[in-house]
Design an enzyme around this catalytic site. Structure first.
Site, mmCIF file in Angstrom:
data_model
loop_
_atom_site.group_PDB
_atom_site.id
_atom_site.type_symbol
_atom_site.label_atom_id
_atom_site.label_comp_id
_atom_site.label_asym_id
_atom_site.label_seq_id
_atom_site.Cartn_x
_atom_site.Cartn_y
_atom_site.Cartn_z
ATOM 1 C CD GLU A 159 5.767 10.182 -26.092
ATOM 2 O OE1 GLU A 159 6.496 9.459 -26.454
ATOM 3 O OE2 GLU A 159 6.827 11.190 -25.280
ATOM 4 C CG ASN A 168 3.063 10.768 -17.904
ATOM 5 O OD1 ASN A 168 2.941 12.536 -19.147
ATOM 6 N ND2 ASN A 168 4.043 11.188 -17.978
ATOM 7 C CG HIS A 187 7.586 16.200 -18.500
ATOM 8 N ND1 HIS A 187 6.619 15.725 -18.746
ATOM 9 C CD2 HIS A 187 8.322 15.652 -18.682
ATOM 10 C CE1 HIS A 187 6.032 14.700 -19.497
ATOM 11 N NE2 HIS A 187 7.505 14.373 -19.424
ATOM 12 C CB SER A 241 14.240 8.505 -17.610
ATOM 13 O OG SER A 241 13.535 8.847 -18.196
ATOM 14 C CB CYS A 290 6.933 14.934 -22.479
ATOM 15 S SG CYS A 290 6.646 13.312 -22.270
ATOM 16 C CB ALA A 343 -1.012 0.227 1.301
ATOM 17 C CE LYS A 390 12.304 11.272 -4.880
ATOM 18 N NZ LYS A 390 13.418 10.057 -6.078
#
Length: 508
Positions: A132, A380, A301, A258, A166, A81, A310
């Protein structure tokens, strides 16, 4: 009463008048524009100066009518969870059935924008699509959207699809602004459309999907002005996320790489932007360094929401490393131990991450958290992700709160291409102002998200299986009940034996 420029044929008449008379720009404007209710006037013909305040005049968001809850997915996938809801920061994920594809998403969002603003179809001189989600290696989404302009007779519309993961939506926005500030501008508006369907195979990446589209009307005298000369860009060759298998919707992803690429691009774009704005300030007699204190709001983004938190912390770290020792001690408490580190040494340093997240929490809550509402509840949207964040920010603040502020924006596309740029918000927040109208137009975003149908993980998985089954299939009509779509939604009606796609629209 607000006004709007006339059709293309009227533009040519005015240009002839410019050659034959000594009319001032003001005379030209009043002669060439027609009444319009929601969009401010735009100058009609190119002069010796830039069109003033080019930016976003209006904005429309579309997302699918169904979603899956991330807590349900956690149970369905037998993971602990909070893995998706806390670890990724995601609550719900929107998704498309076989009835919707990238063409239908873009048809829907453009039609909605044009109907809401009552903009004449012949007032658009450029239309560019960032996506894309490729369903044809040759035919652009833009060509399908031209169907909407057929009745107006307007075929003189520049622009085409732009693709790099993106980043395509941002490239399209930049291209629209560049066109408007060039000798090729004919006085009409530009439409920027960005949309995608983000899907992954079953596994750890699937909860980071989503779907949606954003359309933006670009023109002068905008309430959200693209700040001239202030773009910091970084591009390099990387295989962090790519789609080499043309027989599948699914990408190949190196997750750790990434994240490192994203953060490295953020560092370099921020440095380039900061250098450019400080040069502008220096020319004006201001020698102060640029920091996040000079940005009232910051949007990113958003591959997943935790990444954005972050990223804001990362920008604070950039400010920390470039500041004097006195400022480091006074303004960035808790980070002193990292003073001697280089940026490239910290991409995988968990101690640095933890300290930065703690130090930047208040700033995140003030500048960025509100922008994540759509991403948290829909997932996203790839090219439209950044602009969905912009819509979320506008929907959670009043025009008075936003007036006069600077909105920083970071756009990232794997492979990779990235830019840091900014909007300057109009100071006029009075009732009926362009800013007030723009903010009001997205105020129903939370209500619209709550009106979607909640689907079970089993139903979601079945629809994902159907998308695999029908991907590039011919001579079929997609299964499903169109009454489950939002009113006014375009949908895929049929694909014939030659892969030609036919679309229809749900009743409004």
């Amino acid at each position: 009463m607000q006004r709007l420029l006339a059709p293309a044929r009227r533009v040519l008449q005015v240009k002839r008048a410019m050659q034959e008379t000594s009319l001032t720009p003001a005379h030209l404007l009043s002669a060439a524009q027609q009444r319009f209710s929601t969009i401010p006037p735009a100058p009609l013909a190119k002069t010796d100066t830039w069109p003033k305040d080019v930016g976003i005049l209006a904005l429309e968001v579309y997302f699918p009518a169904q979603y899956v809850d991330q807590t349900d997915l956690e149970k369905f996938n037998n993971v602990e969870a909070g893995k998706y809801t806390v670890g990724l920061g995601q609550t719900r994920m929107g998704f498309c059935s076989v009835q919707e594809d990238i063409n239908s998403l873009c048809l829907t969002v453009v039609q909605r924008l044009m109907e809401r603003t009552k903009l004449p179809w012949d007032a658009v001189g450029r239309l560019e699509v960032g996506t894309e989600t490729i369903i044809d290696k040759s035919k652009a989404v833009k060509t399908v959207l031209m169907e909407l302009f057929q009745d107006s007779g307007n075929t003189d519309i520049e622009g085409i699809d732009t693709t790099n993961a993106c980043y395509g939506g941002t490239a399209s926005l930049f291209n629209a602004a560049n066109w408007m500030e060039s000798s090729y501008w004919d006085g009409r508006y530009a439409l920027v459309v960005c949309g995608d369907i983000a899907v992954y195979p079953s596994g750890n990446a699937r909860p980071t999907g989503g779907a949606g589209a954003v359309a933006m009307l670009i023109g002068p005298k905008a309430p959200l002005v693209l700040e001239q000369g202030l773009r910091g860009t970084h591009m390099e060759n990387a295989y962090d996320f790519y789609k080499p298998n043309l027989a599948s919707e699914y990408p190949l992803v190196d997750g750790k790489l990434s994240i490192q690429c994203y953060l490295r691009a953020l560092d370099r774009c921020y440095a380039a932007y900061r250098k450019k704005i400080q040069n502008q300030w220096k020319q004006a007699g201001n020698n102060q360094p640029f920091t996040l204190d000079d940005v009232q709001y910051m949007i990113f983004h958003t591959p997943f929401c935790k990444m954005v938190q972050k990223s804001l912390a990362r920008l604070m770290f950039n400010d920390f490393l470039s500041s004097s020792s006195d400022k480091q001690n006074n303004l960035y408490k808790g980070l002193e131990a990292f003073r001697g580190l280089k940026l490239e040494e910290t991409y995988t340093n968990k101690d640095v991450d933890k300290a930065l997240l703690k130090a930047s929490l208040d700033m995140f809550n003030q500048k960025t958290k509100a922008s994540l509402y759509l991403s948290t509840n829909n997932g996203n949207m790839y090219t439209s992700s950044l602009y969905g964040c912009l819509a979320s920010l506008l929907s959670h603040h009043s025009a008075q709160e936003l007036a006069g502020s600077r909105i920083g924006a970071f756009s990232y596309g794997s492979g990779l291409a990235a830019s840091f740029f900014s909007f300057r918000v109009s100071k006029d927040a009075s009732p009926g102002s362009p800013l007030e109208k723009l903010v009001s137009s997205v105020s129903d975003l939370p209500k619209r998200l709550d009106s979607r149908r909640r689907m079970s993980p089993e139903e979601f998985t079945e629809i994902m299986n159907q998308r695999e089954q029908f991907y590039h299939k011919v001579n079929f009509s997609p299964p499903g009940d169109t009454s489950n779509l939002f009113p006014g939604t375009w949908y895929l009606e049929r694909v014939d034996e030659m892969h030609r796609r036919k679309y229809a629209r749900c009743p409004v």
